[in-house]
Scaffold this motif. Structure first.
Motif, PDB file in Angstrom:
ATOM      1  N   THR A   1      71.613  54.390  35.331  1.00 44.30           N
ATOM      2  CA  THR A   1      72.052  55.226  36.452  1.00 44.30           C
ATOM      3  C   THR A   1      71.854  56.702  36.126  1.00 44.30           C
ATOM      4  N   LEU A   2      72.241  57.091  34.924  1.00 44.32           N
ATOM      5  CA  LEU A   2      72.116  58.481  34.491  1.00 44.32           C
ATOM      6  C   LEU A   2      70.659  58.942  34.564  1.00 44.32           C
TER       7      LEU A   2
ATOM      8  N   ILE B   1      69.408  59.241  38.218  1.00 45.34           N
ATOM      9  CA  ILE B   1      69.871  60.501  38.821  1.00 45.34           C
ATOM     10  C   ILE B   1      69.080  61.672  38.242  1.00 45.34           C
ATOM     11  N   ALA B   2      68.866  61.664  36.935  1.00 50.22           N
ATOM     12  CA  ALA B   2      68.177  62.769  36.274  1.00 50.22           C
ATOM     13  C   ALA B   2      66.790  63.009  36.848  1.00 50.22           C
TER      14      ALA B   2
ATOM     15  N   ASN C   1      70.057  67.962  36.190  1.00 48.70           N
ATOM     16  CA  ASN C   1      70.535  66.729  36.801  1.00 48.70           C
ATOM     17  C   ASN C   1      71.146  65.791  35.764  1.00 48.70           C
TER      18      ASN C   1
ATOM     19  N   HIS D   1      74.681  66.857  35.626  1.00 46.57           N
ATOM     20  CA  HIS D   1      75.410  66.364  36.797  1.00 46.57           C
ATOM     21  C   HIS D   1      75.656  64.861  36.695  1.00 46.57           C
ATOM     22  N   ALA D   2      74.643  64.114  36.266  1.00 44.68           N
ATOM     23  CA  ALA D   2      74.780  62.665  36.160  1.00 44.68           C
ATOM     24  C   ALA D   2      75.846  62.291  35.131  1.00 44.68           C
TER      25      ALA D   2
END
Length: 192
Positions: free
Chosen positions: A34-35, A38-39, A125, A128-129
C-alpha cells in the motif's frame, strides 16, 4: 470532489520524524505494498515513471552501512572508528528505508526537470503514505546521495542518481511544530 477536513488538518500539521526516533515495527508486507502504491501515485507527464525504488530492510540496512563505511575507509585510511560507526548506522534504526532513484528518460516532450520533480514527489508521497498507515518518516539526502560511487554501491545505474532516502518506522516521539515562513514573505501576485 467534496471538502475533506481531516485531510486538510493533516496537511496543516504534517511533520517529519527524524530517523533516530523511528523504531520497529515497520510496515508488514501488505502495508508495504500500500505504501509503495501511494508513493508512486505522483504527477508523471508522459507516464514515464522516471524513478525507481530500492528498499533497505532487515539485515540489508546494516550491510548497506557496512559498505558505506568500507568506501569511506578506502578513501581515508586514517579515519577513526567513531566516524566509521556513523557510516555503519546510516540506515539504522528505522526498520525500512526507501531509496528513491531518479531515472530520467530521454523524451524531448518531457524536460528532465519535470521528471526530476516527479521523483521528488515520490519521496514526499512516501512520507504521506507512512503517516496514513500510522507510521512516521524522514526524507533525507546525505553525502551518499550525491557521490557517484556510493550511489552505484546502493543500487543506482549509470545515468541515475538518488533524490532521497525515506526512513520509515514507528515514531517514538511526537515532534513539535517548527516555524514556517510567513506567507507574505514567499507569496506574490503577478501584476503583468
Amino acid at each position: 470532489m467534496p471538502a475533506d477536513p481531516a485531510l486538510r488538518d493533516y496537511l496543516l500539521t504534517r511533520r517529519s520524524v527524524g530517523m533516530a526516533f523511528l523504531r520497529d515495527p515497520g510496515p508488514d508486507a501488505a502495508e508495504l505494498e500500500t505504501l509503495l502504491t501511494i508513493a508512486t501515485r505522483v504527477p508523471d507527464h508522459g507516464k514515464l515513471a522516471p524513478w525507481r525504488l530500492v528498499l533497505f530492510s532487515g539485515d540489508a540496512r546494516a550491510e548497506a552501512g557496512n559498505r558505506l563505511a568500507a568506501l569511506v575507509k578506502a578513501r581515508n585510511p586514517a579515519i577513526d572508528e567513531a566516524a566509521l560507526d556513523i557510516e555503519r548506522r546510516q540506515f539504522l534504526p528505522a526498520p525500512l528505508t526507501v531509496g528513491v532513484i531518479f531515472s530520467p528518460k530521454p523524451v524531448p516532450k518531457v524536460p528532465e526537470l519535470e521528471q526530476l520533480l516527479s521523483a521528488g514527489n515520490v519521496c514526499f508521497n512516501l512520507e504521506h503514505a507512512a503517516n496514513a498507515l500510522g507510521f512516521a518518516a524522514s526524507w533525507v539526502t546525505r553525502w551518499f546521495a550525491f557521490d557517484t560511487e556510493a550511489q552505484a554501491l546502493l543500487g543506482a545505474s549509470a545515468g541515475e542518481r538518488f533524490v532521497g532516502f525515506v526512513h520509515i518506522g514507528t515514531p517514538t516521539i511526537k515532534p513539535d511544530d517548527r516555524d514556517r515562513p510567513a506567507l507574505e514573505a514567499v507569496v506574490s501576485h503577478w501584476q503583468g
